[in-house]
Scaffold this motif. Structure first.
Motif, PDB file in Angstrom:
ATOM      1  N   LEU A  12       8.430   4.104   6.887  1.00 46.99           N
ATOM      2  CA  LEU A  12       7.653   3.571   5.770  1.00 46.99           C
ATOM      3  C   LEU A  12       6.651   4.597   5.264  1.00 46.99           C
ATOM      4  CD1 LEU A  12       6.748   0.100   7.325  1.00 46.99           C
ATOM      5  CD2 LEU A  12       8.648   0.616   5.798  1.00 46.99           C
ATOM      6  N   ARG A  13       6.377   4.526   3.982  1.00 42.50           N
ATOM      7  CA  ARG A  13       5.311   5.327   3.369  1.00 42.50           C
ATOM      8  C   ARG A  13       4.261   4.356   2.852  1.00 42.50           C
ATOM      9  NH1 ARG A  13       3.582   8.332  -1.221  1.00 42.50           N
ATOM     10  NH2 ARG A  13       4.865   7.273  -2.750  1.00 42.50           N
ATOM     11  N   LEU A  14       2.995   4.651   3.136  1.00 38.80           N
ATOM     12  CA  LEU A  14       1.871   3.808   2.729  1.00 38.80           C
ATOM     13  C   LEU A  14       1.024   4.601   1.731  1.00 38.80           C
ATOM     14  CD1 LEU A  14       0.954   2.779   6.378  1.00 38.80           C
ATOM     15  CD2 LEU A  14       2.477   1.573   4.831  1.00 38.80           C
ATOM     16  N   ASN A  17      -2.920   3.986   1.097  1.00 37.71           N
ATOM     17  CA  ASN A  17      -3.752   3.856   2.287  1.00 37.71           C
ATOM     18  C   ASN A  17      -4.548   5.133   2.540  1.00 37.71           C
ATOM     19  OD1 ASN A  17      -4.620   2.443   4.624  1.00 37.71           O
ATOM     20  ND2 ASN A  17      -3.257   3.708   5.830  1.00 37.71           N
ATOM     21  N   LYS A  23      -4.176   1.183   7.714  1.00 36.42           N
ATOM     22  CA  LYS A  23      -2.791   1.185   8.197  1.00 36.42           C
ATOM     23  C   LYS A  23      -2.578   0.065   9.208  1.00 36.42           C
ATOM     24  CE  LYS A  23       0.507   4.063  10.707  1.00 36.42           C
ATOM     25  NZ  LYS A  23       0.753   5.381  11.309  1.00 36.42           N
ATOM     26  N   GLN A  52      -0.641   7.609   6.128  1.00 31.18           N
ATOM     27  CA  GLN A  52       0.257   7.188   5.053  1.00 31.18           C
ATOM     28  C   GLN A  52       1.723   7.143   5.461  1.00 31.18           C
ATOM     29  OE1 GLN A  52      -0.766   9.696   1.704  1.00 31.18           O
ATOM     30  NE2 GLN A  52      -2.368   8.270   1.111  1.00 31.18           N
ATOM     31  N   ARG A  53       1.971   7.109   6.748  1.00 25.55           N
ATOM     32  CA  ARG A  53       3.350   7.060   7.242  1.00 25.55           C
ATOM     33  C   ARG A  53       3.400   6.180   8.476  1.00 25.55           C
ATOM     34  NH1 ARG A  53       6.332  10.442  10.917  1.00 25.55           N
ATOM     35  NH2 ARG A  53       8.550  10.260  10.476  1.00 25.55           N
ATOM     36  N   ASP A  85       2.390  -2.528  -0.930  1.00 23.30           N
ATOM     37  CA  ASP A  85       1.578  -1.393  -0.482  1.00 23.30           C
ATOM     38  C   ASP A  85       2.307  -0.492   0.510  1.00 23.30           C
ATOM     39  OD1 ASP A  85       1.600  -3.316   1.466  1.00 23.30           O
ATOM     40  OD2 ASP A  85      -0.571  -3.380   1.746  1.00 23.30           O
ATOM     41  N   CYS A  86       3.591  -0.738   0.738  1.00 23.77           N
ATOM     42  CA  CYS A  86       4.369   0.187   1.556  1.00 23.77           C
ATOM     43  C   CYS A  86       5.790   0.283   1.003  1.00 23.77           C
ATOM     44  CB  CYS A  86       4.358  -0.198   3.027  1.00 23.77           C
ATOM     45  SG  CYS A  86       5.234  -1.683   3.463  1.00 23.77           S
TER      46      CYS A  86
END
Length: 97
Positions: A12-14, A17, A23, A52-53, A85-86
């Protein structure tokens, strides 16, 4: 016939964030919903310190390998649609037995 074990590796990428606390908030609710909706085991397995991951591991055991694969495919599809958001970057399903 032995049971089938299947594993989903979900990356996943956030993008929005900016902290580990943010997170954790995203993942806590996501993990709870996956467990509740699909009755599978799920945990963050990589990228613990990356804001962010996230990489999630999802596992299930079933009498049918086709059912196990389909269930994990449904998990990946659901996660992709549940959260704005992800983003699902990549996923891989592996049948272990």
């Amino acid at each position: 016939m032995p049971p089938s074990v299947a594993y989903l590796n979900l990356e996943l990428r956030l993008p929005g964030n900016n902290s580990l606390k943010g997170k954790r908030g995203i993942l806590k609710s996501l993990l709870a919903r996956v467990r509740h909706e699909f009755n599978v085991s799920v945990a963050e397995v990589e990228a613990h310190d990356n804001w962010q991951r996230a990489v999630l591991g999802v596992a299930c055991v079933s009498a049918s390998s086709d059912y196990a694969h389909g269930l994990l495919q449904a998990v990946a599809n659901a996660v992709e649609h549940w959260r704005l958001d992800c983003e699902v970057v990549d996923y891989d399903i592996e049948l272990l037995t």
